[in-house]
Design a protein around this motif. Structure first.
Motif, mmCIF file in Angstrom:
data_model
loop_
_atom_site.group_PDB
_atom_site.id
_atom_site.type_symbol
_atom_site.label_atom_id
_atom_site.label_comp_id
_atom_site.label_asym_id
_atom_site.label_seq_id
_atom_site.Cartn_x
_atom_site.Cartn_y
_atom_site.Cartn_z
ATOM 1 N N CYS A 3 11.762 -7.152 12.349
ATOM 2 C CA CYS A 3 12.454 -7.350 10.830
ATOM 3 C C CYS A 3 12.770 -5.004 11.125
ATOM 4 C CB CYS A 3 11.156 -7.224 9.915
ATOM 5 S SG CYS A 3 11.804 -9.106 9.108
ATOM 6 N N ASP A 4 13.110 -5.055 10.576
ATOM 7 C CA ASP A 4 13.074 -3.077 10.940
ATOM 8 C C ASP A 4 11.928 -2.321 9.177
ATOM 9 O OD1 ASP A 4 14.033 -0.167 11.223
ATOM 10 O OD2 ASP A 4 15.870 -0.495 10.752
ATOM 11 N N VAL A 5 11.380 -1.856 9.777
ATOM 12 C CA VAL A 5 10.053 -2.485 8.682
ATOM 13 C C VAL A 5 10.124 -0.370 9.089
ATOM 14 C CG1 VAL A 5 9.329 -4.669 8.058
ATOM 15 C CG2 VAL A 5 8.266 -2.960 9.534
ATOM 16 N N THR A 6 9.456 0.034 8.249
ATOM 17 C CA THR A 6 9.018 1.985 7.940
ATOM 18 C C THR A 6 7.697 1.710 7.213
ATOM 19 O OG1 THR A 6 9.884 2.167 5.207
ATOM 20 C CG2 THR A 6 11.298 2.826 7.027
ATOM 21 N N THR A 7 6.811 2.835 8.044
ATOM 22 C CA THR A 7 5.767 3.160 7.321
ATOM 23 C C THR A 7 5.334 2.418 6.046
ATOM 24 O OG1 THR A 7 6.019 5.370 8.996
ATOM 25 C CG2 THR A 7 4.067 4.493 7.194
ATOM 26 N N ALA A 8 6.620 3.111 5.165
ATOM 27 C CA ALA A 8 6.053 3.071 3.694
ATOM 28 C C ALA A 8 6.487 1.515 2.964
ATOM 29 C CB ALA A 8 7.326 3.802 2.937
ATOM 30 N N ASP A 9 7.455 0.092 4.177
ATOM 31 C CA ASP A 9 7.509 -0.913 3.812
ATOM 32 C C ASP A 9 6.285 -1.265 4.367
ATOM 33 O OD1 ASP A 9 9.865 -0.956 3.763
ATOM 34 O OD2 ASP A 9 10.872 -1.007 5.163
ATOM 35 N N ILE A 10 5.043 -0.727 5.022
ATOM 36 C CA ILE A 10 3.192 -1.461 5.090
ATOM 37 C C ILE A 10 2.850 -0.910 4.653
ATOM 38 C CG2 ILE A 10 2.120 -1.306 7.526
ATOM 39 C CD1 ILE A 10 4.639 -3.254 8.237
ATOM 40 N N ARG A 11 2.886 0.460 4.543
ATOM 41 C CA ARG A 11 1.944 0.204 2.654
ATOM 42 C C ARG A 11 1.677 -0.334 1.809
ATOM 43 N NH1 ARG A 11 2.297 6.877 3.564
ATOM 44 N NH2 ARG A 11 1.100 7.788 5.702
ATOM 45 N N LEU A 12 3.272 -0.803 1.944
ATOM 46 C CA LEU A 12 3.679 -1.252 0.068
ATOM 47 C C LEU A 12 3.116 -3.109 0.489
ATOM 48 C CD1 LEU A 12 4.547 -1.177 -2.511
ATOM 49 C CD2 LEU A 12 7.113 -1.622 -1.827
ATOM 50 N N LEU A 13 3.116 -3.220 1.442
ATOM 51 C CA LEU A 13 3.189 -4.308 2.303
ATOM 52 C C LEU A 13 1.142 -5.306 2.203
ATOM 53 C CD1 LEU A 13 5.531 -5.698 5.076
ATOM 54 C CD2 LEU A 13 5.094 -7.130 2.914
ATOM 55 N N ARG A 14 0.980 -3.942 2.181
ATOM 56 C CA ARG A 14 -0.790 -3.952 2.180
ATOM 57 C C ARG A 14 -1.092 -4.468 1.158
ATOM 58 N NH1 ARG A 14 -4.942 -5.406 5.019
ATOM 59 N NH2 ARG A 14 -4.339 -4.375 7.107
ATOM 60 N N ALA A 15 -0.688 -3.221 0.183
ATOM 61 C CA ALA A 15 -0.882 -3.131 -1.265
ATOM 62 C C ALA A 15 -1.231 -4.736 -1.787
ATOM 63 C CB ALA A 15 -0.065 -1.974 -1.624
ATOM 64 N N PHE A 16 0.281 -5.121 -1.666
ATOM 65 C CA PHE A 16 0.494 -6.423 -2.253
ATOM 66 C C PHE A 16 -0.015 -7.236 -1.061
ATOM 67 C CE2 PHE A 16 5.023 -5.451 -3.177
ATOM 68 C CZ PHE A 16 4.796 -5.410 -4.286
ATOM 69 N N VAL A 17 -1.025 -7.530 0.113
ATOM 70 C CA VAL A 17 -1.044 -8.687 0.434
ATOM 71 C C VAL A 17 -2.511 -8.646 0.365
ATOM 72 C CG1 VAL A 17 0.306 -9.752 1.977
ATOM 73 C CG2 VAL A 17 -1.296 -7.508 2.568
ATOM 74 N N ASP A 18 -2.935 -7.547 -0.168
ATOM 75 C CA ASP A 18 -4.585 -6.972 -0.552
ATOM 76 C C ASP A 18 -4.679 -7.515 -1.905
ATOM 77 O OD1 ASP A 18 -4.844 -6.285 1.896
ATOM 78 O OD2 ASP A 18 -5.730 -4.173 1.513
ATOM 79 N N HIS A 19 -3.716 -7.682 -2.325
ATOM 80 C CA HIS A 19 -3.865 -7.763 -3.878
ATOM 81 C C HIS A 19 -3.370 -8.868 -4.637
ATOM 82 C CE1 HIS A 19 -5.474 -3.855 -3.605
ATOM 83 N NE2 HIS A 19 -6.463 -4.191 -4.012
ATOM 84 N N PRO A 20 -3.187 -10.660 -3.929
ATOM 85 C CA PRO A 20 -1.948 -11.013 -4.257
ATOM 86 C C PRO A 20 -2.511 -12.081 -5.586
ATOM 87 C CG PRO A 20 -3.507 -12.683 -2.064
ATOM 88 C CD PRO A 20 -4.166 -10.447 -2.417
ATOM 89 N N MET A 21 -1.708 -13.175 -6.466
ATOM 90 C CA MET A 21 -1.237 -13.415 -7.091
ATOM 91 C C MET A 21 -1.650 -12.585 -8.452
ATOM 92 S SD MET A 21 -0.091 -16.118 -5.547
ATOM 93 C CE MET A 21 -0.644 -17.653 -7.108
ATOM 94 N N ARG A 22 -1.789 -11.425 -8.297
ATOM 95 C CA ARG A 22 -2.279 -9.882 -9.648
ATOM 96 C C ARG A 22 -1.253 -9.133 -9.403
ATOM 97 N NH1 ARG A 22 -7.514 -7.114 -6.817
ATOM 98 N NH2 ARG A 22 -7.030 -5.970 -8.911
ATOM 99 N N THR A 23 -1.143 -8.682 -11.497
ATOM 100 C CA THR A 23 0.232 -7.843 -11.067
ATOM 101 C C THR A 23 -0.353 -6.326 -11.097
ATOM 102 O OG1 THR A 23 0.950 -9.733 -13.289
ATOM 103 C CG2 THR A 23 1.632 -6.664 -13.164
ATOM 104 N N LEU A 24 0.633 -5.504 -10.148
ATOM 105 C CA LEU A 24 0.267 -4.295 -10.423
ATOM 106 C C LEU A 24 0.975 -3.497 -10.360
ATOM 107 C CD1 LEU A 24 -0.748 -4.394 -5.754
ATOM 108 C CD2 LEU A 24 -2.104 -4.522 -7.851
ATOM 109 N N SER A 25 0.705 -2.559 -11.816
ATOM 110 C CA SER A 25 1.390 -1.239 -12.565
ATOM 111 C C SER A 25 2.329 -0.701 -11.046
ATOM 112 C CB SER A 25 0.411 -1.131 -13.410
ATOM 113 O OG SER A 25 0.226 -0.067 -12.418
ATOM 114 N N ARG A 26 3.499 -0.172 -11.763
ATOM 115 C CA ARG A 26 3.369 1.053 -11.276
ATOM 116 C C ARG A 26 2.342 2.225 -10.996
ATOM 117 N NH1 ARG A 26 7.591 -0.950 -14.166
ATOM 118 N NH2 ARG A 26 9.455 -1.722 -12.859
#
Length: 243
Positions: free
Chosen positions: A158-181
């Motif tokens: 996939c053509d991912v950017t640095t911003a994509d990876i940071r966002l993915l990291r935030a989600f995979v470190d907090h799965p199944m949890r609602t994260l506010s903006r």
């Protein structure tokens, strides 16, 4: 945490603003180098190897975003963008290019010091203490976050950017949890954002286009109305791509 021993490069074409930033940073112990345009900035980057760069995106005839691209191609040095109040699009693009934070003009010198120290402190944190596994499987995707690689469900990159990876990291470190903006913005950038700022929504939309089975009906990253977003599956750690 004083800035003593730190080297900071200030890239700003306005002499008055450049002097204000230099004096502010030097008052806290930093060694400051100045550049008025992108060419000088790249020379300074090579010659002085700064710990952090403050980069004005409005450099007169020079495009600050082009300077950010050049810096990112040559170095992982933290970048704090300095933008006008209304420069939302440039701010989003800058963050996607790998900038670490932004300061909107007009700014207060205390804000400058606080953000510089926050970015430097965040960069000094050992990844093993603040992040989980980096090689993961998620809904048919293969992730290697340290290498900034994502393979889709057909094993194509996939053509991912640095911003994509940071966002993915935030989600995979907090799965199944609602994260506010606000929480997502803190996890990905560490910045204080305006409640009207839609940068995180734009980043989520771009990420969905790359990893969702059907971006028009996203299921993996679900919107929690009025709150934020949730990763709906728990990633599985893996030892290697051959697993």
């Amino acid at each position: 945490m004083p800035l003593k021993g730190r080297t900071i490069l200030v890239v700003e074409d306005d002499q008055k603003v450049r002097t204000l930033l230099r004096r502010t940073l030097e008052s806290d112990g930093a060694k400051v180098h100045e550049a008025s345009d992108g060419t000088v900035a790249m020379d300074m980057l090579r010659d002085h190897d700064p710990d952090l760069i403050t980069l004005d995106l409005d450099l007169g005839p020079t495009d600050g975003l082009d300077v950010a691209r050049q810096v990112r191609q040559a170095s992982a040095v933290p970048i704090i963008m300095i933008t006008g109040k209304g420069d939302v699009i440039d701010r989003v693009v800058g963050l996607e290019l790998g900038a670490d934070d932004y300061i909107a003009k007009p700014f207060h010198v205390r804000e400058v010091l606080a953000r510089v120290k926050t970015v430097l402190r965040r960069g000094a944190e050992p990844p093993s203490q603040v992040q989980g596994p980096s090689r993961l499987r998620l809904d048919g995707l293969t992730l290697d976050l340290d290498r900034m690689e994502v393979l889709d469900r057909t094993r194509r990159p996939c053509d991912v950017t640095t911003a994509d990876i940071r966002l993915l990291r935030a989600f995979v470190d907090h799965p199944m949890r609602t994260l506010s903006r606000d929480r997502l913005m803190d996890l990905t950038q560490g910045a204080e954002w305006s409640p009207l700022d839609r940068a995180i929504d734009n980043q989520v939309a771009r990420l969905r286009k790359k990893i969702e089975r059907d971006p028009a009906e996203p299921q993996l990253i679900r919107t929690v109305r009025g709150v934020g977003y949730m990763l709906t599956e728990r990633p599985v750690a893996m030892d290697g791509y051959g697993d």
